[in-house]
Design an enzyme around this catalytic site. Sequence first.
Site, PDB file in Angstrom:
ATOM      1  N   ASP A  79      59.249  30.032  -2.231  1.00 18.94           N
ATOM      2  CA  ASP A  79      58.636  31.153  -1.312  1.00 18.94           C
ATOM      3  C   ASP A  79      57.422  32.120  -2.849  1.00 18.94           C
ATOM      4  O   ASP A  79      58.002  33.321  -2.866  1.00 18.94           O
ATOM      5  CB  ASP A  79      57.706  31.480  -0.062  1.00 18.94           C
ATOM      6  CG  ASP A  79      56.872  32.311   0.125  1.00 18.94           C
ATOM      7  OD1 ASP A  79      55.964  32.773  -0.299  1.00 18.94           O
ATOM      8  OD2 ASP A  79      56.712  32.826   1.355  1.00 18.94           O
ATOM      9  N   LYS A 114      47.265  36.121  -3.199  1.00 16.90           N
ATOM     10  CA  LYS A 114      48.114  37.821  -3.550  1.00 16.90           C
ATOM     11  C   LYS A 114      47.698  37.501  -5.459  1.00 16.90           C
ATOM     12  O   LYS A 114      47.502  38.666  -5.922  1.00 16.90           O
ATOM     13  CB  LYS A 114      49.609  37.393  -3.349  1.00 16.90           C
ATOM     14  CG  LYS A 114      49.705  36.823  -1.936  1.00 16.90           C
ATOM     15  CD  LYS A 114      50.173  37.757  -1.034  1.00 16.90           C
ATOM     16  CE  LYS A 114      49.577  37.137   0.940  1.00 16.90           C
ATOM     17  NZ  LYS A 114      51.245  37.057   1.070  1.00 16.90           N
ATOM     18  N   TRP A 122      59.126  37.999   5.344  1.00 19.31           N
ATOM     19  CA  TRP A 122      58.891  36.762   4.988  1.00 19.31           C
ATOM     20  C   TRP A 122      59.973  35.228   5.604  1.00 19.31           C
ATOM     21  O   TRP A 122      60.387  34.357   5.826  1.00 19.31           O
ATOM     22  CB  TRP A 122      58.114  36.489   4.336  1.00 19.31           C
ATOM     23  CG  TRP A 122      56.334  37.249   3.884  1.00 19.31           C
ATOM     24  CD1 TRP A 122      56.141  38.193   3.136  1.00 19.31           C
ATOM     25  CD2 TRP A 122      55.275  36.869   5.073  1.00 19.31           C
ATOM     26  NE1 TRP A 122      54.636  38.615   3.164  1.00 19.31           N
ATOM     27  CE2 TRP A 122      54.885  37.236   4.853  1.00 19.31           C
ATOM     28  CE3 TRP A 122      55.687  35.944   5.620  1.00 19.31           C
ATOM     29  CZ2 TRP A 122      53.311  37.697   5.681  1.00 19.31           C
ATOM     30  CZ3 TRP A 122      54.017  35.371   6.587  1.00 19.31           C
ATOM     31  CH2 TRP A 122      53.201  36.600   6.052  1.00 19.31           C
TER      32      TRP A 122
HETATM   33  C1  LIG Z   1      51.333  36.649   2.373  1.00 14.63           C
HETATM   34  C2  LIG Z   1      52.932  35.947   2.258  1.00 14.63           C
HETATM   35  C3  LIG Z   1      52.560  34.957   3.052  1.00 14.63           C
HETATM   36  C4  LIG Z   1      52.173  34.360   4.324  1.00 14.63           C
HETATM   37  O1  LIG Z   1      50.798  33.617   3.488  1.00 14.63           O
HETATM   38  P1  LIG Z   1      49.221  33.136   4.494  1.00 14.63           P
HETATM   39  O2  LIG Z   1      48.595  32.812   2.871  1.00 14.63           O
HETATM   40  O3  LIG Z   1      48.862  33.783   5.357  1.00 14.63           O
HETATM   41  O4  LIG Z   1      50.089  31.545   5.092  1.00 14.63           O
HETATM   42  C5  LIG Z   1      53.775  34.237   2.593  1.00 14.63           C
HETATM   43  N1  LIG Z   1      55.114  33.966   2.514  1.00 14.63           N
HETATM   44  C6  LIG Z   1      54.892  35.735   1.369  1.00 14.63           C
HETATM   45  C7  LIG Z   1      55.692  35.918   0.315  1.00 14.63           C
HETATM   46  C8  LIG Z   1      53.459  35.900   1.421  1.00 14.63           C
HETATM   47  O5  LIG Z   1      53.482  37.021   0.366  1.00 14.63           O
END
Ligand SMILES: *Cc1c(COP(=O)(O)O)cnc(C)c1O
Length: 363
Positions: free
Chosen positions: A172, A196, A102
């Site tokens: 993030d 998540k 990511w």
């Molecule tokens: C799931 C995830 C994403 C992507 O998120 P979307 O909602 O699909 O855009 C980005 N960064 C991390 C760390 C993730 O776990």
Amino acid sequence: MTQRVYNFSPGPAVLPVAVLKEAQRDLVALPGVGMSVLEVSHRSKWYTDIQKTAESNLRRLLGISEAYAVLFLQGGAVLQFSMVPMNLLTGGSADYLITGSWGKKAYEEAGVVGRARIAYSAKDHKFTCLPTDGEIEIDTQASYAHYTANETIHGVQFRRTPQVGDVPLVCDASSEFLSRPMAIERHGLIYACAQKNAGPAGVTIVIVRRDLLERAPQSLPSILSYRTHAENDSKYNTPPVFAVYMVMLVTRWLLDEVGGLEAMAARNADKARILYDALDDSECFYRAHAQLEARSLMNVTFRLPSEELEKRFISEAASQGLFELAGHRSVGGIRASIYNAMPREGVQALAEFMQRFRQHYAQ
Ligand SMILES: *Cc1c(COP(=O)(O)O)cnc(C)c1O
């Protein structure tokens, strides 16, 4: 199938049963409103109160001061890979700490907008580890420094906030958001998609220090500017009403049922320990992907002696009510995602299955 299984999906992921039941009850007619949450106007008093409550719950749980705006946006965490540089990278360059897939994606997208620099990469270690503070090479002039608190695919998680001096830190936090307390004031901006740990897909939460809102260039389309969303209470256009309502329910569950993020963190540490003990006690039948000090408490990633056994593990687990254990398609192996709403019993059931499976298949 009407019985609930143990869902180890990395996202969209398991939600608290109490929250699902409440949403189910309100789905046809909200008490006192007589309309479904799916039918109600985002300008109604009812929704305004829901969004305010979701925001104040988040502020209470994480200790977010008024120096920060809390935004509810669409487009997922991936849109933030672009929105962060569009708003904050106005000349100069931005630093990225890459500890998994990511973070790498975020870095690549920043490069589309402006200049991005790698301040640390764990690529040569196959994304099994984290940097020490001494290994992070920060450009003190950087517009910001970006890191991924928990790398969902590789299963590596920062134990503490990385040191980047006076450079605004961007996080993030998608796959660990609300799993433990966070040092909000050490950050300039934090973003997390909900699916998540905080609710269903459809809403992404952005926590941004208000002084940074001024950086966005006037030429930026309004919808992509944090300033627009902050000035319009996240209602510049129609917000994802249902997803925000679910975040309100999940945050209320965290406050009232769990007792806050310290308590949640203790539960999560206990669950993760059960699985890592199962790996460590397996005489190398199961091999953890992440190095000891980098192990994620949210996504437990590991390998078996062969891909053949991994396939068998996934299908036998499913036959026993343990679902979604396949690793990400880019890395293979096994991944057990054990977010807030995964009950301890689910983790215990998986650990017991692992022991039986090993006894049966180990040479
Ligand atoms: C799931 C995830 C994403 C992507 O998120 P979307 O909602 O699909 O855009 C980005 N960064 C991390 C760390 C993730 O776990």
